[in-house]
Design an enzyme around this catalytic site. Structure first.
Site, PDB file in Angstrom:
ATOM      1  CD  GLN A  19      -3.488  -3.807   6.325  1.00 27.28           C
ATOM      2  OE1 GLN A  19      -3.742  -3.358   5.502  1.00 27.28           O
ATOM      3  NE2 GLN A  19      -3.896  -5.674   5.800  1.00 27.28           N
TER       4      GLN A  19
ATOM      5  CG  ASP B 205      -9.263   0.350   5.393  1.00 31.02           C
ATOM      6  OD1 ASP B 205      -9.620  -0.052   4.796  1.00 31.02           O
ATOM      7  OD2 ASP B 205      -8.881   0.110   6.338  1.00 31.02           O
TER       8      ASP B 205
ATOM      9  CE  LYS C 240      -3.994  -2.077   2.176  1.00 32.59           C
ATOM     10  NZ  LYS C 240      -4.588  -2.739   3.651  1.00 32.59           N
TER      11      LYS C 240
HETATM   12  N1  GUN Z   1      -6.973  -6.502   6.314  1.00 31.38           N
HETATM   13  C1  GUN Z   1      -7.947  -7.167   4.809  1.00 31.38           C
HETATM   14  N2  GUN Z   1      -7.834  -6.480   4.669  1.00 31.38           N
HETATM   15  C2  GUN Z   1      -8.034  -5.359   4.318  1.00 31.38           C
HETATM   16  C3  GUN Z   1      -8.483  -3.871   4.183  1.00 31.38           C
HETATM   17  O1  GUN Z   1      -9.041  -3.463   2.805  1.00 31.38           O
HETATM   18  N3  GUN Z   1      -8.659  -2.987   4.752  1.00 31.38           N
HETATM   19  C4  GUN Z   1      -7.587  -2.841   6.261  1.00 31.38           C
HETATM   20  N4  GUN Z   1      -7.600  -1.923   6.831  1.00 31.38           N
HETATM   21  N5  GUN Z   1      -7.469  -3.599   7.367  1.00 31.38           N
HETATM   22  C5  GUN Z   1      -7.420  -5.164   5.863  1.00 31.38           C
END
Ligand code: GUN
Length: 294
Positions: free
Chosen positions: A97, A120, A53
């Site tokens: 995350q 998100d 990311k």
């Molecule tokens: N863990 C798995 N997918 C995601 C996501 O799209 N965002 C976040 N913050 N954590 C995740």
């Protein structure tokens, strides 16, 4: 005839090029989009997602603030970090995350993020806005799935869609987006899950199958209607001694079998994965753009 492969890497690259232009335009107006990324603990899969990311941000000119903190961090410490970013004008998006260590309440953390910086799309305010069809930050993976379908020319209007999986991150939001009265919706959607009585019977009806169960081989060739479009959201690590890492990634779909029956299919890796990160960039740029229109 073998299915056409939906190339998520290529579609993502095209969208990232579009976003790069938007970032340049924002910078010309004195705004650099900023994303704060918070990773608690050292889960290897989460570490690699977070690194990907941040790298994607850098590639298109988004500033990212990297915050990797120990698994022993308390909930209050994490909430204090979020509060700092909520107040920081350089930060337009906050991403914590998931999953979080067991001692931290995920709901409390998601609720603490300012909905205006919730790139998100997990804050209940944004989830609610999405469900009632108001403007909202859309969660990245389901939004990426919709973009893949739209940009591959798949007809959604009136389509029978079967979603396999009912997670808050994928299954529930993608089903909701697909039933909205909108060009990106208008589908008839069935959600299947671990308590569904006859999965194959449902999947066999589908014009579009979205597999988000988190289990390899959930969708096999005999379940799929000839000509169906199959989107594989699964990311499963399976042991593979021939790989340096000792594992390889597979989806939820038996790709080799299903590609002989489907009309279009996403691979794993290289299908939905690159789109998830792209939609995070999209939301972050959108949040930065909003600061100009205030
Ligand atoms: N863990 C798995 N997918 C995601 C996501 O799209 N965002 C976040 N913050 N954590 C995740």
């Amino acid at each position: 005839m073998a299915a056409q492969i939906i190339d998520g890497k290529q579609i993502a690259a095209q969208m990232r090029e579009e976003l790069k232009q938007k970032v340049a335009a924002l910078k010309a107006k004195g705004v650099t989009p900023g994303l704060a990324v918070v990773l608690v603990g050292d889960d290897p899969a989460s570490k690699s997602y977070v690194t990907a990311k941040e790298k994607a941000c850098e590639e298109i000119g988004i500033y990212s603030s990297d915050n990797r903190i120990p698994a022993t961090t308390t909930q209050n410490e994490l909430l204090a970090i979020i509060d700092t970013f909520n107040k920081d004008p350089k930060i337009h998006g906050i991403l914590v995350q998931l999953p979080l260590p067991k001692h931290i309440n995920e709901d409390a953390v998601l609720l603490a993020i300012d909905p205006k910086k919730d790139v998100d799309g997990f804050h209940p305010v944004n989830v609610g806005r999405m469900v009632v069809g108001q403007e909202a930050y859309l969660p990245c993976t389901p939004h990426g799935v919709i973009q893949l379908l739209m940009r591959s020319g798949v007809k959604l209007d009136g389509a029978e869609v079967v979603v396999v999986g009912r997670s808050n991150i994928v299954g529930k939001p993608v089903a909701n987006m697909l039933i909205q009265k909108a060009p990106t919706g208008n589908a008839t959607v069935t959600i299947c899950h671990t308590r569904t009585k006859n999965l194959a019977e449902h999947v066999r009806r589908a014009d579009i199958v979205i597999a988000a169960a988190g289990r390899p081989n959930t969708i096999t060739a005999e379940m799929v209607k000839p000509g169906a479009v199959v989107i594989d959201v699964g990311v499963n690590r399976i042991d593979d001694a021939s790989k340096k890492s000792g594992f390889r990634l597979v989806g939820d779909v038996d790709f080799e079998g299903v590609k002989e029956k489907a009309s279009q299919i996403t691979p794993v890796p290289g299908g939905v994965g690159p789109m998830t990160i792209t939609m995070l960039l999209f939301n972050t740029v959108q949040s930065a753009e909003k600061t100009l229109s205030k």
